[in-house]
Scaffold this active site. Structure first.
Site, mmCIF file in Angstrom:
data_model
loop_
_atom_site.group_PDB
_atom_site.id
_atom_site.type_symbol
_atom_site.label_atom_id
_atom_site.label_comp_id
_atom_site.label_asym_id
_atom_site.label_seq_id
_atom_site.Cartn_x
_atom_site.Cartn_y
_atom_site.Cartn_z
ATOM 1 N N HIS A 102 0.880 -1.064 -0.057
ATOM 2 C CA HIS A 102 -0.013 -0.129 0.192
ATOM 3 C C HIS A 102 0.857 1.334 0.067
ATOM 4 O O HIS A 102 1.831 1.192 0.626
ATOM 5 C CB HIS A 102 -0.795 -0.151 1.273
ATOM 6 C CG HIS A 102 -1.950 -1.124 1.393
ATOM 7 N ND1 HIS A 102 -1.240 -2.056 2.262
ATOM 8 C CD2 HIS A 102 -3.348 -1.306 1.317
ATOM 9 C CE1 HIS A 102 -2.338 -2.922 2.054
ATOM 10 N NE2 HIS A 102 -3.541 -2.417 1.622
ATOM 11 N N ASP A 105 2.504 1.863 3.405
ATOM 12 C CA ASP A 105 3.484 0.872 3.990
ATOM 13 C C ASP A 105 4.770 1.516 3.602
ATOM 14 O O ASP A 105 5.720 1.372 4.241
ATOM 15 C CB ASP A 105 3.249 -0.433 3.235
ATOM 16 C CG ASP A 105 1.889 -1.081 3.336
ATOM 17 O OD1 ASP A 105 1.090 -0.837 4.477
ATOM 18 O OD2 ASP A 105 1.593 -1.867 2.571
ATOM 19 N N GLU A 233 -10.572 -6.838 -5.302
ATOM 20 C CA GLU A 233 -10.604 -7.671 -4.081
ATOM 21 C C GLU A 233 -11.822 -7.830 -3.135
ATOM 22 O O GLU A 233 -12.157 -7.001 -2.326
ATOM 23 C CB GLU A 233 -9.329 -7.377 -3.234
ATOM 24 C CG GLU A 233 -8.882 -8.523 -2.123
ATOM 25 C CD GLU A 233 -7.755 -8.362 -1.275
ATOM 26 O OE1 GLU A 233 -6.645 -7.953 -1.922
ATOM 27 O OE2 GLU A 233 -7.769 -8.574 -0.200
ATOM 28 N N GLU A 269 -8.900 -13.609 -2.298
ATOM 29 C CA GLU A 269 -8.053 -13.932 -0.897
ATOM 30 C C GLU A 269 -9.084 -15.109 -0.351
ATOM 31 O O GLU A 269 -10.311 -15.021 -0.158
ATOM 32 C CB GLU A 269 -8.145 -12.713 -0.238
ATOM 33 C CG GLU A 269 -7.454 -13.020 1.210
ATOM 34 C CD GLU A 269 -7.047 -11.847 1.941
ATOM 35 O OE1 GLU A 269 -6.818 -10.921 1.226
ATOM 36 O OE2 GLU A 269 -6.998 -11.856 3.046
ATOM 37 N N ASP A 297 -4.657 -13.793 -3.124
ATOM 38 C CA ASP A 297 -4.191 -13.389 -2.043
ATOM 39 C C ASP A 297 -4.188 -14.630 -1.257
ATOM 40 O O ASP A 297 -5.263 -15.338 -0.751
ATOM 41 C CB ASP A 297 -4.984 -12.336 -1.200
ATOM 42 C CG ASP A 297 -4.146 -10.817 -1.316
ATOM 43 O OD1 ASP A 297 -3.255 -11.156 -2.339
ATOM 44 O OD2 ASP A 297 -4.539 -10.129 -0.835
ATOM 45 N N ASP A 308 -10.905 -12.204 10.019
ATOM 46 C CA ASP A 308 -9.919 -12.418 8.987
ATOM 47 C C ASP A 308 -8.666 -12.753 9.627
ATOM 48 O O ASP A 308 -7.870 -11.917 9.887
ATOM 49 C CB ASP A 308 -9.767 -11.282 8.242
ATOM 50 C CG ASP A 308 -9.173 -11.240 6.980
ATOM 51 O OD1 ASP A 308 -8.988 -12.359 6.281
ATOM 52 O OD2 ASP A 308 -9.047 -10.152 6.344
ATOM 53 N N ASP A 340 -0.790 -12.589 1.672
ATOM 54 C CA ASP A 340 -1.449 -11.710 2.579
ATOM 55 C C ASP A 340 -1.692 -12.267 3.960
ATOM 56 O O ASP A 340 -2.884 -12.610 4.186
ATOM 57 C CB ASP A 340 -2.787 -11.164 2.039
ATOM 58 C CG ASP A 340 -3.437 -9.976 2.645
ATOM 59 O OD1 ASP A 340 -2.898 -9.457 3.344
ATOM 60 O OD2 ASP A 340 -4.306 -9.351 2.163
#
Ligand code: XUL
Ligand code: CO
Length: 437
Positions: A102, A105, A233, A269, A297, A308, A340
């Site tokens: 990101h 990040d 996503e 994901e 992911d 999650d 991820d």
């Protein structure tokens, strides 16, 4: 230059399936050819910057626990530089080809928007140099439109157009950064694009706003010549009670309804699919059968927990199911398998990052080998083909070609009477599948 992972000096060796060394691969051999491609090209593993380098181990009940020496530094930019060096050292020693980030990040948010932009530009410059030095590539970039308090009521779906505009400006810069680094994809995960209560929410308007946002993104990509694949996503809940990109089926319906179908694929994901009440392979299959499986992911949830948990997958059977879908569509193209995933809060040592990624890579490498063998032998495929064979001839063929009507079928049933029942053979197929794992 300071090393952050001095325990690993010569990379991760291949030890083979009988090895008991947790710092050796049991199945992953990047150069081993499986079918027509090397394992490395099939899997295109990627490390997630946010969990692996920026994750703290904090949870709602306690502070961070992770020991991450690279997140220390005199200034936020000094920390960011240390983190980037640690990231490339880790990826290189682990032997992965890609990473994902990101915007926030990579570079710290500044006091003003323009300072944030300058921070990102400086970090992109450094990342480009490290990519050139190591050959490690960017699988995808994205923007964090969910952490800052300004996004409490959403980004593109925010009731305030000022916030929508801020998000647009942020994505513009994140996309330009992704292009600059040769990113092969750009991901949209709608972190807070959803609602908590319909008492304060105009759901139709919010979804129209989201569609406008995506159209603007498509236009901007065209304008700057960004040729990466756009991916949405899906996730059903968390952080909001109801996320608009609920699952693969919902996102595909949205793309069709708002004239966005041709511009996006999906990043599926595992833990998001299971949160939506589906299996991983269900959402993969749904995306793939629509020509929309772009990337993955690669993680796992915990069947006993309803949130999650973003764990590293250690279940080769689930990975084999996933890889069957990937192989059947001829690979992921520009996509890859992005971890991820994060170690548990109690696994706070930097070395735990190696154990975690190695076992995740092995789980998918083993899944790939299993899936490849299943496809080669064709037993499961042939069973499914045979199961629908009645649609390839006689009345079944007429049904599918549009030549049959309710009336002709009624007449036919008058003659033929009751169909012969055929077993679905689920347990037999499960047993065959397990014999490959
Ligand atoms: C959150 C999640 C994100 C996206 C990128 O559940 O999966 O990390 O992958 O924003
Ligand atoms: Co994700």
């Amino acid at each position: 230059m300071k090393e952050f992972f001095p325990e690993i000096q010569d990379g991760i060796p291949y030890g083979g399936p009988d090895s008991k060394n947790p710092l050796a691969f049991k199945y992953y051999e990047p150069n081993r050819v499986v079918g027509k491609k090397s394992m490395g090209d099939h899997l295109r593993f990627s490390v997630a910057y946010w969990h692996t380098f920026k994750g703290t181990g904090a949870d709602p009940f306690g502070a961070g626990t992770f020991d991450r020496p690279w997140n220390r530094g005199k200034t936020p930019m000094g920390q960011a530089e240390n983190t980037l060096r640690a990231a490339f050292e880790f990826c290189q020693k682990l032997g992965v080809s890609h990473y994902c980030f990101h915007d926030l990040d990579l570079a710290p948010e500044g006091e003003t928007f323009s300072e944030s932009c300058r921070n990102l530009e400086a970090m992109v410059k450094m990342a480009k140099q490290l990519q050139d030095d190591t050959g490690i590539k960017l699988l995808w970039g994205t923007a964090n439109l969910f952490s800052h308090p300004r996004y409490a009521h959403g980004a593109a779906t925010n009731p305030d157009a000022h916030v929508f505009s801020y998000a647009a400006a942020q994505v513009k810069n994140a996309m330009a950064a992704t292009r600059e680094l040769g990113g092969e994809n750009y991901v949209f995960w709608g972190g807070r694009e959803g609602y908590e209560t319909l008492l304060n929410t105009d759901m139709k308007r919010e979804q129209e706003q989201m569609a406008r946002f995506f159209h603007m993104a498509v236009d901007y990509a065209r304008q700057i010549g960004f040729e990466g694949q756009f991916l949405i996503e899906p996730k059903p809940k968390e952080p909001t009670k109801h996320q608009y990109d609920f699952d693969a089926a919902t996102v595909l319906g949205f793309l069709g309804a708002y004239d966005l179908w041709d511009h996006f694929k999906l990043n599926i994901e595992a833990n998001h699919a299971t949160l939506a009440g589906h299996s991983f392979e269900h959402d993969l299959t749904l995306a793939s059968m629509n020509g929309k499986l772009g990337s993955i992911d690669a993680n796992a949830g915990d069947t006993l927990l309803g949130w999650d948990t973003d764990q590293f997958s250690t279940d080769p059977a689930i990975c084999a199911r996933a890889m069957l879908v990937v192989l059947a569509q001829g690979g992921l193209g520009k996509g890859g398998l992005n971890f991820d995933a994060k170690p548990r809060r109690g696994s706070f040592d930097p070395m735990d990052l190696f154990y975690a990624h190695i076992s995740g890579m092995d789980a998918f490498a083993r899944g790939l080998l299993t899936a490849h063998q299943i496809m080669e032998d064709g037993i499961l495929d042939n069973f499914i083909k045979e199961r629908y064979a009645s649609y390839s001839e006689g009345m079944g063929k007429q049904i599918m070609s549009g030549d049959a009507t309710f009336e002709t079928l009624e007449k036919w049933i008058m003659e033929k009477g009751e169909p012969v029942r055929v077993s679905g053979r689920q347990e037999m197929l499960e047993s065959i599948f397990m014999s490959y794992c």
